[in-house]
Design a protein around this motif. Structure first.
Motif, PDB file in Angstrom:
ATOM      1  N   UNK A  42     -30.374  27.752   2.435  1.00 23.83           N
ATOM      2  CA  UNK A  42     -30.909  26.537   3.054  1.00 23.83           C
ATOM      3  C   UNK A  42     -31.137  26.776   4.542  1.00 23.83           C
ATOM      4  N   UNK A  87     -33.101  19.025   1.040  1.00 23.71           N
ATOM      5  CA  UNK A  87     -31.800  18.379   0.846  1.00 23.71           C
ATOM      6  C   UNK A  87     -31.441  17.560   2.073  1.00 23.71           C
ATOM      7  N   UNK A  97     -18.930  17.928   8.274  1.00 24.96           N
ATOM      8  CA  UNK A  97     -18.691  18.197   6.864  1.00 24.96           C
ATOM      9  C   UNK A  97     -19.756  17.416   6.101  1.00 24.96           C
ATOM     10  N   UNK A  98     -20.698  18.119   5.515  1.00 26.76           N
ATOM     11  CA  UNK A  98     -21.856  17.478   4.907  1.00 26.76           C
ATOM     12  C   UNK A  98     -21.700  17.316   3.407  1.00 26.76           C
ATOM     13  N   UNK A  99     -22.138  16.160   2.934  1.00 25.46           N
ATOM     14  CA  UNK A  99     -22.272  15.917   1.508  1.00 25.46           C
ATOM     15  C   UNK A  99     -23.765  15.904   1.228  1.00 25.46           C
ATOM     16  N   UNK A 100     -24.211  16.834   0.380  1.00 24.59           N
ATOM     17  CA  UNK A 100     -25.640  16.991   0.139  1.00 24.59           C
ATOM     18  C   UNK A 100     -26.099  16.181  -1.076  1.00 24.59           C
ATOM     19  N   UNK A 101     -27.346  15.718  -0.988  1.00 19.76           N
ATOM     20  CA  UNK A 101     -27.963  15.069  -2.127  1.00 19.76           C
ATOM     21  C   UNK A 101     -28.411  16.110  -3.147  1.00 19.76           C
TER      22      UNK A 101
ATOM     23  N   UNK B  33     -17.829  27.220   6.819  1.00 16.24           N
ATOM     24  CA  UNK B  33     -17.853  26.319   5.663  1.00 16.24           C
ATOM     25  C   UNK B  33     -18.127  27.117   4.392  1.00 16.24           C
ATOM     26  N   UNK B  35     -19.532  26.327   0.511  1.00 10.55           N
ATOM     27  CA  UNK B  35     -20.153  25.392  -0.412  1.00 10.55           C
ATOM     28  C   UNK B  35     -20.399  26.114  -1.734  1.00 10.55           C
ATOM     29  N   UNK B  37     -23.085  25.969  -5.097  1.00 12.19           N
ATOM     30  CA  UNK B  37     -24.346  25.384  -5.544  1.00 12.19           C
ATOM     31  C   UNK B  37     -24.632  25.814  -6.975  1.00 12.19           C
ATOM     32  N   UNK B  43     -25.904  21.756  -2.545  1.00  5.17           N
ATOM     33  CA  UNK B  43     -24.624  22.416  -2.236  1.00  5.17           C
ATOM     34  C   UNK B  43     -23.477  21.409  -2.275  1.00  5.17           C
ATOM     35  N   UNK B  45     -19.585  20.703  -1.169  1.00  8.86           N
ATOM     36  CA  UNK B  45     -18.590  21.122  -0.182  1.00  8.86           C
ATOM     37  C   UNK B  45     -17.300  21.585  -0.853  1.00  8.86           C
ATOM     38  N   UNK B  48     -13.653  23.730   4.839  1.00  5.23           N
ATOM     39  CA  UNK B  48     -14.163  24.207   6.106  1.00  5.23           C
ATOM     40  C   UNK B  48     -13.021  24.549   7.059  1.00  5.23           C
ATOM     41  N   UNK B  56     -10.335  21.092   6.513  1.00  7.00           N
ATOM     42  CA  UNK B  56     -10.560  20.174   5.396  1.00  7.00           C
ATOM     43  C   UNK B  56     -10.777  21.004   4.134  1.00  7.00           C
ATOM     44  N   UNK B  58     -10.584  19.506   1.032  1.00 11.48           N
ATOM     45  CA  UNK B  58     -10.620  18.467   0.002  1.00 11.48           C
ATOM     46  C   UNK B  58     -11.610  18.756  -1.119  1.00 11.48           C
ATOM     47  N   UNK B  91     -22.041  29.548  -1.306  1.00 11.73           N
ATOM     48  CA  UNK B  91     -22.688  29.647  -0.005  1.00 11.73           C
ATOM     49  C   UNK B  91     -21.666  29.514   1.112  1.00 11.73           C
TER      50      UNK B  91
END
Lengths: 110, 112
Positions: A42, A87, A97-101, B33, B35, B37, B43, B45, B48, B56, B58, B91
């Motif tokens: 990405x 995305x 801290x990203x939450x992706x669609x 981080x 991730x 996918x 992606x 999480x 991190x 984090x 979680x 990732x």
């Protein structure tokens, strides 16, 4: 809970415009947009912070309505290079801290 | 190198085996981080790090997953007793703070 993107896919002719929407059920600090081409990592496009700002990258721009917890990405005068999966990533707490669609697949044809 | 480097790029393993995936971030980036996918998905999480510590974790799905970053640079994601459902592209991304994440090409894990 991940943000909801719509549409899931769009096919464009070169030069046409498109809008991709990203909607969250949670209050957001920022929205990030990334584009991923098949088999690649990405790539960052832009960040929008709460405050309703609009930003641009080439002929790609975006807006963020924090009250509605929604962001939209605008592809203007699309080019072949715009093909890929877009995305949105939402950040609730300024921690990056990203939450992706689930992504929107865009195909631009000649 | 100039970008985030991940190794291996592909890993095929058998169910029940142990796997390590490595991430070498951009020099000077304090945040790292992980991730995951799956095909056709965004992606997801996992964890991190800010420096050496996990800020984090979680997103780690269960205790079979663990990650370390002992010197605040390279990180290793460790998966014990792999299951077929662990198959995905893992990732890694790094950043210098708030803002753009720089992603690596990913490690494609296939559990047979």
């Amino acid at each position: 809970q991940q943000p909801v993107q719509s549409p899931q896919a769009v096919i464009l002719r070169e030069g046409e415009d498109a809008v991709i929407n990203c909607s969250s059920s949670k209050a957001l600090y920022s929205v990030h947009w990334y584009r991923q081409k098949h088999g690649e990592a990405p790539v960052f496009l832009m960040i929008l912070l709460k405050g309703g700002e609009q930003k641009g990258h080439e002929k790609i721009s975006a807006s963020f309505n924090e009250k509605k917890q929604q962001s939209s990405l605008y592809l203007t005068a699309s080019q072949l290079s715009y093909s890929g999966t877009y995305f949105c990533g939402t950040d609730e707490a300024a921690g990056n801290k990203l939450t992706f669609g689930g992504g929107t697949r865009v195909l631009v044809k000649p | 190198g100039a970008g985030v480097s991940q190794t291996p790029s592909n890993k095929v393993t058998e169910k029940g085996k142990y796997v390590e995936l490595r991430c070498d971030p951009i020099s000077g980036h304090t945040a790292l981080y992980w991730y995951r996918q799956s095909l056709g998905q965004g992606p997801e999480f996992l964890i991190y790090f800010q420096g050496t510590g996990a800020a984090d974790d979680s997103g780690l799905p269960n205790d079979r997953f663990f990650a370390v970053r002992p010197e605040g640079s390279v990180s290793t994601l460790k998966i014990q007793r792999t299951e077929r459902g662990d198959s995905a592209v893992y990732l890694c991304a790094s950043s210098s703070g708030f803002g753009e994440l720089f992603f690596g090409e990913g490690s494609r894990l296939t559990v047979l």
